[in-house]
Scaffold this motif. Structure first.
Motif, short mmCIF file in Angstrom:
data_model
loop_
_atom_site.label_atom_id
_atom_site.label_comp_id
_atom_site.label_asym_id
_atom_site.label_seq_id
_atom_site.Cartn_x
_atom_site.Cartn_y
_atom_site.Cartn_z
N UNK A 219 68.34 10.86 34.08
CA UNK A 219 69.54 11.07 33.28
C UNK A 219 69.17 10.94 31.82
N UNK A 220 69.10 12.07 31.13
CA UNK A 220 68.71 12.07 29.72
C UNK A 220 69.90 12.02 28.77
N UNK A 221 71.10 11.89 29.32
CA UNK A 221 72.29 11.78 28.47
C UNK A 221 72.53 10.31 28.14
N UNK A 222 72.32 9.98 26.87
CA UNK A 222 72.48 8.59 26.44
C UNK A 222 73.94 8.32 26.08
N UNK A 223 74.53 7.25 26.61
CA UNK A 223 75.91 6.93 26.24
C UNK A 223 76.02 6.60 24.75
N UNK A 224 77.16 6.91 24.16
CA UNK A 224 77.34 6.65 22.73
C UNK A 224 78.15 5.38 22.48
N UNK A 225 78.31 4.55 23.50
CA UNK A 225 79.12 3.34 23.38
C UNK A 225 78.30 2.11 23.77
N UNK A 226 77.03 2.10 23.45
CA UNK A 226 76.14 1.04 23.89
C UNK A 226 76.59 -0.35 23.44
N UNK A 227 76.88 -0.50 22.15
CA UNK A 227 77.19 -1.82 21.61
C UNK A 227 78.45 -2.40 22.24
N UNK A 228 79.46 -1.56 22.49
CA UNK A 228 80.71 -2.08 23.07
C UNK A 228 80.50 -2.65 24.46
N UNK A 229 79.48 -2.19 25.15
CA UNK A 229 79.22 -2.64 26.51
C UNK A 229 78.15 -3.74 26.58
N UNK B 184 64.70 7.42 30.72
CA UNK B 184 65.73 8.23 31.37
C UNK B 184 65.74 8.14 32.90
N UNK B 185 64.80 7.34 33.50
CA UNK B 185 64.72 7.32 34.96
C UNK B 185 65.47 6.13 35.55
N UNK B 186 66.39 6.44 36.44
CA UNK B 186 67.20 5.43 37.13
C UNK B 186 66.60 5.12 38.49
N UNK B 187 66.60 3.87 38.83
CA UNK B 187 66.24 3.45 40.19
C UNK B 187 67.41 3.80 41.10
N UNK B 188 67.11 4.38 42.28
CA UNK B 188 68.17 4.69 43.26
C UNK B 188 68.03 3.79 44.48
N UNK B 189 66.89 3.84 45.15
CA UNK B 189 66.69 3.03 46.34
C UNK B 189 65.21 2.98 46.71
N UNK B 190 64.88 2.04 47.58
CA UNK B 190 63.51 1.88 48.09
C UNK B 190 63.57 1.74 49.60
N UNK B 191 62.57 2.28 50.26
CA UNK B 191 62.49 2.20 51.71
C UNK B 191 61.19 1.53 52.13
N UNK B 192 61.16 1.00 53.33
CA UNK B 192 59.90 0.50 53.88
C UNK B 192 59.08 1.64 54.46
N UNK B 193 59.69 2.79 54.64
CA UNK B 193 59.03 3.93 55.25
C UNK B 193 58.17 4.67 54.23
N UNK B 194 57.08 5.24 54.70
CA UNK B 194 56.23 6.08 53.87
C UNK B 194 56.04 7.41 54.59
N UNK B 195 56.56 8.48 54.02
CA UNK B 195 56.45 9.78 54.68
C UNK B 195 55.05 10.35 54.58
N UNK B 196 54.23 9.78 53.71
CA UNK B 196 52.87 10.29 53.52
C UNK B 196 51.86 9.66 54.46
#
Length: 196
Positions: free
Chosen positions: A173-183, A115-127
């Protein structure tokens, strides 16, 4: 180098193995070892910013369709066929997925991360040294303070919480699409935890 050595081992032990690439420079290297290259999520052109949900009522039909696509068109399908690539990895976008549209996928298949989507990556580390001073942010010394658990990021403009793990941001996003095969989606990559 170690990557070349690893590919030699993989091709010797599992000659039909798939290798996910997230850098175009890896394509020819993987093909040289007769392994199946899979285009990773970092190379697919999905609209991953969840703020697109805030614009849902304002988008034209054409813009809404583009927000759900991964930039799949006849030119990309032709390129993939020319390079003998049969699989791309995609994220389960909260605005929905529309890959095929009016074009023929011609043997291109998709793996959907859930259910986890990649959004973006940075070179910065806030830690890093608890500081955002440039000489510390770009330091090569890493104490890996982020490994224990992700940081939840919230903002009034974000319709969904974001999760920071290391220098990468994910959304759930835990909502799974119901049209997988068509895509053309015929594989689910289940990640029970935020990767990394």
């Amino acid at each position: 180098n170690s990557l070349q050595d690893l590919l030699v081992i993989i091709s010797g032990r599992a000659p039909s193995a798939e290798v996910v690439i997230n850098d175009w420079g890896m394509l020819d290297i993987v093909k040289k070892h007769n392994l199946k290259a899979v285009i990773g999520r970092l190379l697919t052109k999905q609209r991953r910013d969840p703020r697109i949900l805030n614009l849902k009522e304002k988008l034209t039909l054409s813009a809404e369709e583009r927000s759900k696509s991964a930039g799949i068109g006849p030119n990309l399908v032709g390129f993939l066929k020319n390079k003998s690539i049969e699989r791309l990895e995609i994220d389960n976008l909260p605005q929905g997925i529309q890959l095929a549209g009016n074009i023929s996928l011609e043997g291109v298949h998709f793996s959907l991360y859930f259910p986890f989507n990649y959004v973006t990556t940075s070179r910065l580390c806030i830690f890093n040294n608890n500081s955002l001073q440039p000489e510390r942010v770009f330091s090569s010394k890493c104490a890996r303070k982020c490994r224990a658990s992700p940081i939840v990021l919230r903002h009034y403009t974000m319709p969904l919480p974001l999760y920071l793990k290391g220098n990468t941001i994910f959304l759930e996003n835990r909502k799974m699409p119901d049209y997988l095969a068509e895509e053309g989606i015929d594989r689910i990559v289940y990640q029970p935890h935020i990767p990394m």
